[in-house]
Scaffold this active site. Structure first.
Site, PDB file in Angstrom:
ATOM      1  CE  LYS A  21       6.974  -3.956   3.843  1.00 13.35           C
ATOM      2  NZ  LYS A  21       6.959  -3.012   4.980  1.00 13.35           N
ATOM      3  CB  SER A  22       6.239  -8.038   9.335  1.00 10.47           C
ATOM      4  OG  SER A  22       5.423  -7.010   8.851  1.00 10.47           O
ATOM      5  N   GLY A  94       9.474   2.185   7.625  1.00 11.78           N
ATOM      6  CA  GLY A  94       9.028   2.549   8.977  1.00 11.78           C
ATOM      7  C   GLY A  94       9.401   1.474   9.976  1.00 11.78           C
ATOM      8  CG  ASP A 314       0.430  -2.795   5.932  1.00 10.19           C
ATOM      9  OD1 ASP A 314       0.187  -1.640   6.342  1.00 10.19           O
ATOM     10  OD2 ASP A 314       1.334  -3.512   6.402  1.00 10.19           O
ATOM     11  CE  LYS A 341      -0.114   2.065   8.535  1.00  9.29           C
ATOM     12  NZ  LYS A 341       0.639   1.353   9.571  1.00  9.29           N
ATOM     13  NE  ARG A 387       1.900  -2.811   2.113  1.00  5.39           N
ATOM     14  CZ  ARG A 387       2.612  -3.924   1.965  1.00  5.39           C
ATOM     15  NH1 ARG A 387       2.403  -4.718   0.940  1.00  5.39           N
ATOM     16  NH2 ARG A 387       3.534  -4.280   2.837  1.00  5.39           N
TER      17      ARG A 387
HETATM   18  O1  SPQ Z   1       7.581  -0.580   7.413  1.00 12.43           O
HETATM   19  P1  SPQ Z   1       6.529   0.346   6.924  1.00 12.43           P
HETATM   20  O2  SPQ Z   1       7.113   1.355   5.978  1.00 12.43           O
HETATM   21  O3  SPQ Z   1       5.765   1.017   8.042  1.00 12.43           O
HETATM   22  O4  SPQ Z   1       5.493  -0.554   6.079  1.00 12.43           O
HETATM   23  C1  SPQ Z   1       4.067  -0.787   6.131  1.00 12.43           C
HETATM   24  C2  SPQ Z   1       3.698  -1.302   4.684  1.00 12.43           C
HETATM   25  O5  SPQ Z   1       2.642  -0.981   4.134  1.00 12.43           O
HETATM   26  O6  SPQ Z   1       4.493  -2.086   4.177  1.00 12.43           O
HETATM   27  C3  SPQ Z   1       3.215   0.423   6.532  1.00 12.43           C
HETATM   28  F1  SPQ Z   1       3.273   1.401   5.769  1.00 12.43           F
HETATM   29  O7  SPQ Z   1       3.746  -1.882   7.001  1.00 12.43           O
HETATM   30  C4  SPQ Z   1       3.790  -1.839   8.441  1.00 12.43           C
HETATM   31  C5  SPQ Z   1       2.393  -2.023   9.010  1.00 12.43           C
HETATM   32  O8  SPQ Z   1       1.501  -1.047   8.562  1.00 12.43           O
HETATM   33  C6  SPQ Z   1       4.683  -2.970   8.876  1.00 12.43           C
HETATM   34  C7  SPQ Z   1       4.536  -3.317  10.312  1.00 12.43           C
HETATM   35  C8  SPQ Z   1       5.542  -4.170  10.972  1.00 12.43           C
HETATM   36  O9  SPQ Z   1       6.273  -4.906  10.290  1.00 12.43           O
HETATM   37  O10 SPQ Z   1       5.598  -4.138  12.220  1.00 12.43           O
HETATM   38  C9  SPQ Z   1       3.440  -2.912  11.064  1.00 12.43           C
HETATM   39  C10 SPQ Z   1       2.394  -2.030  10.534  1.00 12.43           C
HETATM   40  O11 SPQ Z   1       2.617  -0.712  11.015  1.00 12.43           O
HETATM   41  P2  SPQ Z   1       2.143  -0.233  12.483  1.00 12.43           P
HETATM   42  O12 SPQ Z   1       2.237   1.249  12.428  1.00 12.43           O
HETATM   43  O13 SPQ Z   1       0.751  -0.724  12.648  1.00 12.43           O
HETATM   44  O14 SPQ Z   1       3.006  -0.777  13.484  1.00 12.43           O
END
Ligand code: SPQ
Length: 427
Positions: A21-22, A94, A314, A341, A387
């Site tokens: 996803k990232s 997010g 995650d 989250k 999740r």
């Molecule tokens: O995109 P989103 O909603 O924040 O998704 C999550 C997930 O569980 O799928 C968090 F809720 O993943 C984030 C992860 O926790 C995805 C991400 C990224 O792609 O950069 C980074 C992480 O968040 P953070 O706050 O550590 O930057």
């Protein structure tokens, strides 16, 4: 929508989990502001990634979906985005909201970013504060929440010590700096996922990385690439856990991303005496991938904290489930970030696993789990958090009786096809 899960006798087979996803989000974003076409193969076709595609379509970027998981982004160049006519809706994502906040701060137009009810409760001050230091005109509800109003324009590079290790904050600032008149130096308290760093370099961006300090340079142009997205280790985590917990199981997960900033779960499971092996390792676009072989195991409790947390943030819900079946106590600490989250994942994980009979306590920065405890099927809520829905489904495989998950549809946020894959391993 409800989903009922019954116990599994064993799980056997070979699977390909969907793309990361990232990495999928970032490939669309960088592809959109690059010159030329970007081909993305094994793209994650999920609700969150579609929010990112829609956002860039609203800014004039032609994005074609050519077969189930191939995307072609017709890049508009660094300064080629057009003003969106409506507010950009990041949905539940997010990553979309926070990375876009940086990118939009550097544009020569005004824009608004909003999101669903859950995303509108998540903190955006973590990007508002440093973007303002860069000179951005950005405001949010109570200076903290979506919708964000952004009047893009001249930015300057900053020196910024991030108060929390967050790949989203780091990536937001990196994207904003592409448009600034000077470099930014960003310091992380602990290493978070580095997909933006790797991809930006592949697209022609310039970075210096020195331990936890990253210097990002403004650019005049980026260039479209072929991005082949590895399988998402955060999605694989559910099947790895299922393979460890369901007796006599043996699963091979093909082509899973093994970027060291994401593999904390593998280290933890090895520490817990899980049987895991890695084969066929290769690297593409700086991203390592390989096959993971999992066999059912008797796990032991452990302590998880410190610098490891951002490398498995995650996966904590499903690791907590594994800990309910481990011999002894598992302590998860330094994980306050779980509270912000898609749900407050300390409270919601404890709620779901307690309802299934686990011995688990919430702490201020994590949880304590006493194992092993037999689980018993019950009704649980997903809290709209993908999740958690998938963690509850894996719990249902080892719980006695039936486990019913309310609000199942949120699984589509990161893993459409999850249930079918689970069923296939039971045949
Ligand atoms: O995109 P989103 O909603 O924040 O998704 C999550 C997930 O569980 O799928 C968090 F809720 O993943 C984030 C992860 O926790 C995805 C991400 C990224 O792609 O950069 C980074 C992480 O968040 P953070 O706050 O550590 O930057």
């Amino acid at each position: 929508m409800k989903m009922a899960i019954t116990p599994a006798r064993r799980l056997v087979g070979e699977i390909h989990v969907p793309g990361d996803k990232s990495i999928s989000h970032r490939a669309v974003m960088l592809g959109s502001i690059a010159q030329g076409d970007t081909y993305i193969t094994n793209f994650l076709m999920s609700d969150d990634c579609m929010s990112t595609i829609r956002a860039f379509r609203h800014m004039g970027v032609p994005i074609q979906i050519t077969d189930p998981d191939t995307v072609i982004v017709k890049g508009r160049g660094l300064r080629g985005l057009t003003p969106p006519k409506i507010a950009i809706d990041a949905g539940n994502s997010g990553t979309t909201a926070r990375l876009l906040a940086g990118l939009l701060s550097g544009q020569s137009f005004s824009s608004t970013i909003t999101g669903d009810e859950s995303l509108r409760r998540r903190p955006m001050d973590r990007v508002i504060t440093p973007l303002r230091k860069m000179g951005a005109h950005i405001s949010g509800v109570q200076d903290k929440y979506l919708p964000l109003s952004i009047k893009g324009g001249a930015l300057k590079g900053i020196d910024y010590f991030m108060p929390v290790a967050s790949a989203q904050v780091k990536s937001c600032l990196m994207l904003a700096t592409l448009y600034a008149d000077s470099p930014s130096r960003i310091y992380e308290p602990a290493p978070s996922r580095n997909h933006t760093e790797l991809m930006l370099q592949a697209f022609g961006g310039r970075l210096d990385i020195n331990g936890n300090e990253i210097t990002v340079y403004p650019v005049s142009q980026l260039y479209g690439q072929h991005v082949d997205v590895p399988g998402d280790i955060s999605s694989a985590a559910f099947f790895i856990t299922a393979g460890l917990l369901v007796p006599n199981s043996s699963i091979i997960l093909k082509g899973v991303g093994l970027n060291p900033t994401r593999t904390g779960i593998l280290e933890v499971y090895k520490q817990m005496c899980g049987s895991l092996a890695i084969e066929n390792v290769s690297t593409s676009g700086g991203e390592k991938r390989g096959d993971i072989i999992v066999n059912a195991s008797h796990l032991k409790g452990t302590v998880i904290g410190g610098q490891l947390i951002p490398r498995l943030i995650d996966e904590i819900p499903v690791i907590a489930l594994a800990a309910t079946q481990a011999e002894g106590t598992t302590i998860i600490k330094d994980a306050q970030e779980l509270k912000v989250k898609e749900s407050n994942r300390i409270a919601t994980v404890v709620d779901i696993l307690s309802r299934l009979g686990a011995s688990i306590e919430a702490t201020d920065d994590g949880m304590v789990i006493y194992g092993p405890t037999p689980l018993k099927g019950n009704w649980v809520d997903s809290f709209g958090d993908h999740r958690l829905a998938m963690m509850a489904a894996i719990a249902g495989l080892i719980a006695s009786g039936e486990t019913v998950i309310n609000g199942w549809e949120c699984v589509n946020i990161s893993f459409p096809g999850f249930y079918d894959m689970l069923k296939r391993l039971q045949n």
